[in-house]
Design a protein around this motif. Structure first.
Motif, PDB file in Angstrom:
ATOM      1  N   MET A  68       0.831  -1.208   0.000  1.00 18.81           N
ATOM      2  CA  MET A  68       0.000   0.000   0.000  1.00 18.81           C
ATOM      3  C   MET A  68       0.867   1.259   0.000  1.00 18.81           C
ATOM      4  N   GLN A  69       1.903   1.245   0.857  1.00 20.17           N
ATOM      5  CA  GLN A  69       2.792   2.401   0.935  1.00 20.17           C
ATOM      6  C   GLN A  69       3.496   2.640  -0.395  1.00 20.17           C
ATOM      7  N   SER A  70       3.908   1.548  -1.046  1.00 19.02           N
ATOM      8  CA  SER A  70       4.565   1.651  -2.348  1.00 19.02           C
ATOM      9  C   SER A  70       3.614   2.225  -3.387  1.00 19.02           C
ATOM     10  N   LEU A  71       2.347   1.840  -3.310  1.00 18.30           N
ATOM     11  CA  LEU A  71       1.343   2.337  -4.250  1.00 18.30           C
ATOM     12  C   LEU A  71       1.120   3.837  -4.057  1.00 18.30           C
ATOM     13  N   LYS A  72       1.098   4.280  -2.795  1.00 16.43           N
ATOM     14  CA  LYS A  72       0.941   5.705  -2.511  1.00 16.43           C
ATOM     15  C   LYS A  72       2.110   6.509  -3.079  1.00 16.43           C
ATOM     16  N   GLN A  73       3.321   5.967  -2.911  1.00 19.33           N
ATOM     17  CA  GLN A  73       4.502   6.664  -3.415  1.00 19.33           C
ATOM     18  C   GLN A  73       4.465   6.758  -4.937  1.00 19.33           C
ATOM     19  N   GLN A  74       4.005   5.669  -5.569  1.00 21.76           N
ATOM     20  CA  GLN A  74       3.866   5.691  -7.028  1.00 21.76           C
ATOM     21  C   GLN A  74       2.884   6.774  -7.461  1.00 21.76           C
ATOM     22  N   ALA A  75       1.767   6.875  -6.732  1.00 20.55           N
ATOM     23  CA  ALA A  75       0.751   7.875  -7.070  1.00 20.55           C
ATOM     24  C   ALA A  75       1.299   9.291  -6.910  1.00 20.55           C
ATOM     25  N   LEU A  76       2.060   9.511  -5.835  1.00 23.08           N
ATOM     26  CA  LEU A  76       2.661  10.829  -5.618  1.00 23.08           C
ATOM     27  C   LEU A  76       3.665  11.160  -6.716  1.00 23.08           C
ATOM     28  N   ASP A  77       4.524  10.198  -7.043  1.00 19.75           N
ATOM     29  CA  ASP A  77       5.528  10.423  -8.092  1.00 19.75           C
ATOM     30  C   ASP A  77       4.866  10.657  -9.445  1.00 19.75           C
ATOM     31  N   TYR A  78       3.782   9.927  -9.699  1.00 16.12           N
ATOM     32  CA  TYR A  78       3.058  10.079 -10.964  1.00 16.12           C
ATOM     33  C   TYR A  78       2.441  11.473 -11.053  1.00 16.12           C
ATOM     34  N   THR A  79       1.860  11.932  -9.948  1.00 12.50           N
ATOM     35  CA  THR A  79       1.233  13.256  -9.918  1.00 12.50           C
ATOM     36  C   THR A  79       2.263  14.365 -10.100  1.00 12.50           C
ATOM     37  N   LEU A  80       3.445  14.155  -9.519  1.00  9.32           N
ATOM     38  CA  LEU A  80       4.517  15.146  -9.647  1.00  9.32           C
ATOM     39  C   LEU A  80       5.198  15.100 -11.009  1.00  9.32           C
ATOM     40  N   GLY A  81       4.979  14.016 -11.751  1.00  8.13           N
ATOM     41  CA  GLY A  81       5.605  13.887 -13.062  1.00  8.13           C
ATOM     42  C   GLY A  81       7.031  13.391 -13.010  1.00  8.13           C
ATOM     43  N   VAL A  82       7.415  12.746 -11.899  1.00  6.50           N
ATOM     44  CA  VAL A  82       8.793  12.269 -11.766  1.00  6.50           C
ATOM     45  C   VAL A  82       8.889  10.748 -11.876  1.00  6.50           C
ATOM     46  N   LEU A  83       7.760  10.078 -12.066  1.00  5.41           N
ATOM     47  CA  LEU A  83       7.785   8.629 -12.228  1.00  5.41           C
ATOM     48  C   LEU A  83       8.345   8.301 -13.613  1.00  5.41           C
ATOM     49  N   PRO A  84       9.340   7.412 -13.703  1.00  6.74           N
ATOM     50  CA  PRO A  84       9.915   7.063 -15.010  1.00  6.74           C
ATOM     51  C   PRO A  84       8.841   6.630 -16.003  1.00  6.74           C
ATOM     52  N   LYS A  85       9.131   6.826 -17.290  1.00  2.00           N
ATOM     53  CA  LYS A  85       8.126   6.611 -18.329  1.00  2.00           C
ATOM     54  C   LYS A  85       7.551   5.198 -18.306  1.00  2.00           C
ATOM     55  N   GLU A  86       8.424   4.189 -18.214  1.00  2.00           N
ATOM     56  CA  GLU A  86       7.940   2.806 -18.238  1.00  2.00           C
ATOM     57  C   GLU A  86       7.051   2.521 -17.032  1.00  2.00           C
ATOM     58  N   GLU A  87       7.455   3.019 -15.852  1.00  2.00           N
ATOM     59  CA  GLU A  87       6.650   2.812 -14.648  1.00  2.00           C
ATOM     60  C   GLU A  87       5.335   3.587 -14.734  1.00  2.00           C
ATOM     61  N   SER A  88       5.367   4.749 -15.392  1.00  5.07           N
ATOM     62  CA  SER A  88       4.138   5.531 -15.567  1.00  5.07           C
ATOM     63  C   SER A  88       3.127   4.767 -16.406  1.00  5.07           C
ATOM     64  N   LEU A  89       3.613   4.124 -17.472  1.00  3.80           N
ATOM     65  CA  LEU A  89       2.716   3.347 -18.329  1.00  3.80           C
ATOM     66  C   LEU A  89       2.097   2.180 -17.566  1.00  3.80           C
ATOM     67  N   LEU A  90       2.910   1.527 -16.740  1.00  2.00           N
ATOM     68  CA  LEU A  90       2.394   0.415 -15.938  1.00  2.00           C
ATOM     69  C   LEU A  90       1.379   0.910 -14.908  1.00  2.00           C
ATOM     70  N   PHE A  91       1.667   2.087 -14.314  1.00  2.00           N
ATOM     71  CA  PHE A  91       0.758   2.638 -13.314  1.00  2.00           C
ATOM     72  C   PHE A  91      -0.572   3.034 -13.954  1.00  2.00           C
ATOM     73  N   GLU A  92      -0.510   3.607 -15.154  1.00  2.00           N
ATOM     74  CA  GLU A  92      -1.739   3.982 -15.860  1.00  2.00           C
ATOM     75  C   GLU A  92      -2.577   2.748 -16.198  1.00  2.00           C
ATOM     76  N   ALA A  93      -1.900   1.662 -16.568  1.00  2.00           N
ATOM     77  CA  ALA A  93      -2.622   0.413 -16.846  1.00  2.00           C
ATOM     78  C   ALA A  93      -3.274  -0.128 -15.577  1.00  2.00           C
ATOM     79  N   LEU A  94      -2.569   0.017 -14.445  1.00  2.00           N
ATOM     80  CA  LEU A  94      -3.101  -0.448 -13.163  1.00  2.00           C
ATOM     81  C   LEU A  94      -4.331   0.358 -12.752  1.00  2.00           C
ATOM     82  N   ILE A  95      -4.295   1.673 -13.014  1.00  2.00           N
ATOM     83  CA  ILE A  95      -5.418   2.543 -12.655  1.00  2.00           C
ATOM     84  C   ILE A  95      -6.700   2.103 -13.351  1.00  2.00           C
ATOM     85  N   GLU A  96      -6.571   1.671 -14.584  1.00  2.00           N
ATOM     86  CA  GLU A  96      -7.751   1.277 -15.355  1.00  2.00           C
ATOM     87  C   GLU A  96      -8.441   0.046 -14.773  1.00  2.00           C
TER      88      GLU A  96
END
Length: 402
Positions: free
Chosen positions: A1-29
């Motif tokens: 859960m904590q890792s997921l929150k950090q991913q969400a924060l990094d994604y919102t800030l725009g600092v999540l690496p591109k490949e991880e961003s794509l995976l996170f966007e797929a997870l959101i769906e």
């Protein structure tokens, strides 16, 4: 859960690496928990924005945005002129390029003890001034009280410039040229803006401009006198690329002053990439740019002048170009300073020093002691096309720099 929150924060800030961003966007769906965590992150940042003090877009910022949208001037006629064609034909690249520091002298080379003390005093005052105009200073937020107290605690920088020039230096020795470089490149504009602040006439934009001028002046002084501040000079001499963007940031839309004359700077074509390899080299390049600006600003017909920084228009070099609309009489005055023929106008000694400082730098930068040869090769010079006057200098580019 904590890792997921950090991913969400990094994604919102725009600092999540591109490949991880794509995976996170797929997870959101697919994942409701991920959707909720992202919503919380967005809400947190929205709440954070509400804690900031509301402010209006400053007049200076609005003007700079409008200026940025204006079309660049057409340089094709200038770049196709016979002078620049000559430069293309004669310029040769350097494998072992000059990286600054060649114009430096020891403080002991100054034989006048009063002049020496004045230089040290000016430098120390500037060291105290710099943190008071930095980005996190009170002045940057519009509170000038601390800054004004410091500026009023000693003689004005305008007085110090005139005091230096009253020593009657002629620029004939390396030591006197170092003094003139410190007094005539960025210092007159710095003195202009510091005087405004002393007199309660300043804006946040003036404090911002003063920061750049103060930083540049300190580096120019250290590169001119090698033992003035040897500890900081060690940092200045380290390999550290300086890009064209640094020049564009501080010159774009700025007001520039040379003693009683001031004008507006417009930046046009600026390439993206490094210009110099060390702070001491960048300080010398800076001083050259200020010298060109100081020659043009008082002569501009409409109170404006343009700066351009080009690469690859002449293979192997970066080309600094300044231009301004200018009356015929003002052009003749400038040409007489550069060509050393019949001097047109009174009080042009300082302008002659400015051009001498540029020539001195060209000798070092191009490793050629022949001013005559450098002029014939159009390594630096002037030109007039219609009602516009151009000044330029070429500087060896950094090999393989992107």
């Amino acid at each position: 859960m904590q890792s997921l929150k950090q991913q969400a924060l990094d994604y919102t800030l725009g600092v999540l690496p591109k490949e991880e961003s794509l995976l996170f966007e797929a997870l959101i769906e697919e994942d409701e928990e991920a959707q909720n965590v992202l919503t919380e992150a967005l809400d947190d940042f929205a709440s954070l924005s509400l804690t900031a003090k509301p402010s209006k877009l400053g007049h200076e910022v609005r003007k700079r945005v409008v200026e940025h949208c204006q079309p660049k001037i057409n340089l094709d006629p200038f770049l196709g002129s016979k002078e620049i064609e000559t430069l293309r034909d004669t310029f040769s690249s350097f494998t072992d390029r000059y990286t600054g520091g060649g114009g430096s002298v020891d403080m002991s080379d100054l034989k006048n003890p009063v002049l020496k003390d004045d230089i040290v005093s000016n430098y120390e005052n500037l060291i105290r001034l710099l943190p008071l105009v930095s980005g996190d200073s009170r002045a940057a937020s519009g509170d000038f009280s601390e800054l004004q107290n410091q500026l009023r605690s000693h003689d004005s920088f305008t007085q110090s410039v005139h005091k230096t020039l009253d020593h009657g230096l002629q620029g004939e020795s390396p030591a006197s040229r170092s003094v003139l470089r410190s007094a005539l490149s960025s210092m007159p504009s710095l003195a202009f803006f510091s005087d405004r602040l002393r007199a309660d006439q300043a804006t946040v934009g003036d404090a911002r401009r003063l920061f750049y001028l103060c930083r540049d002046q300190l580096k120019i002084m250290r590169s001119s006198f090698r033992d003035l501040d040897s500890e900081r000079l060690i940092e200045d001499e380290k390999l550290r690329y300086h890009g064209a963007g640094l020049l564009r940031t501080k010159w774009w839309g700025a007001e520039h002053a040379y003693f009683s004359s001031n004008g507006k700077v417009r930046c046009g074509h600026f390439f993206d990439g490094p210009i110099t390899e060390r702070c001491v080299e960048f300080a010398e390049y800076d001083a050259n740019m200020y010298c060109l600006a100081n020659l043009l600003a008082p002569r501009s017909a409409d109170g404006e002048f343009h700066l351009e920084l080009l690469k690859d228009t002449v293979p192997g070099c970066t080309l600094a170009v300044t231009s301004a609309k200018m009356s015929e009489n003002n052009f003749k005055s400038l040409a007489s300073v550069i060509d050393r023929k019949t001097i047109v106008g009174k009080g042009l000694e300082q302008d002659i020093f400015l051009w001498d400082l540029i020539e001195d730098s060209m000798v070092r930068g191009h490793k050629n002691d022949s001013i005559k040869e450098l002029r014939e090769q159009m390594t630096y010079g002037y030109n007039r096309m219609n009602d516009t006057t151009y000044l330029w200098f070429a500087w060896p580019a950094i090999p393989n720099a992107q």
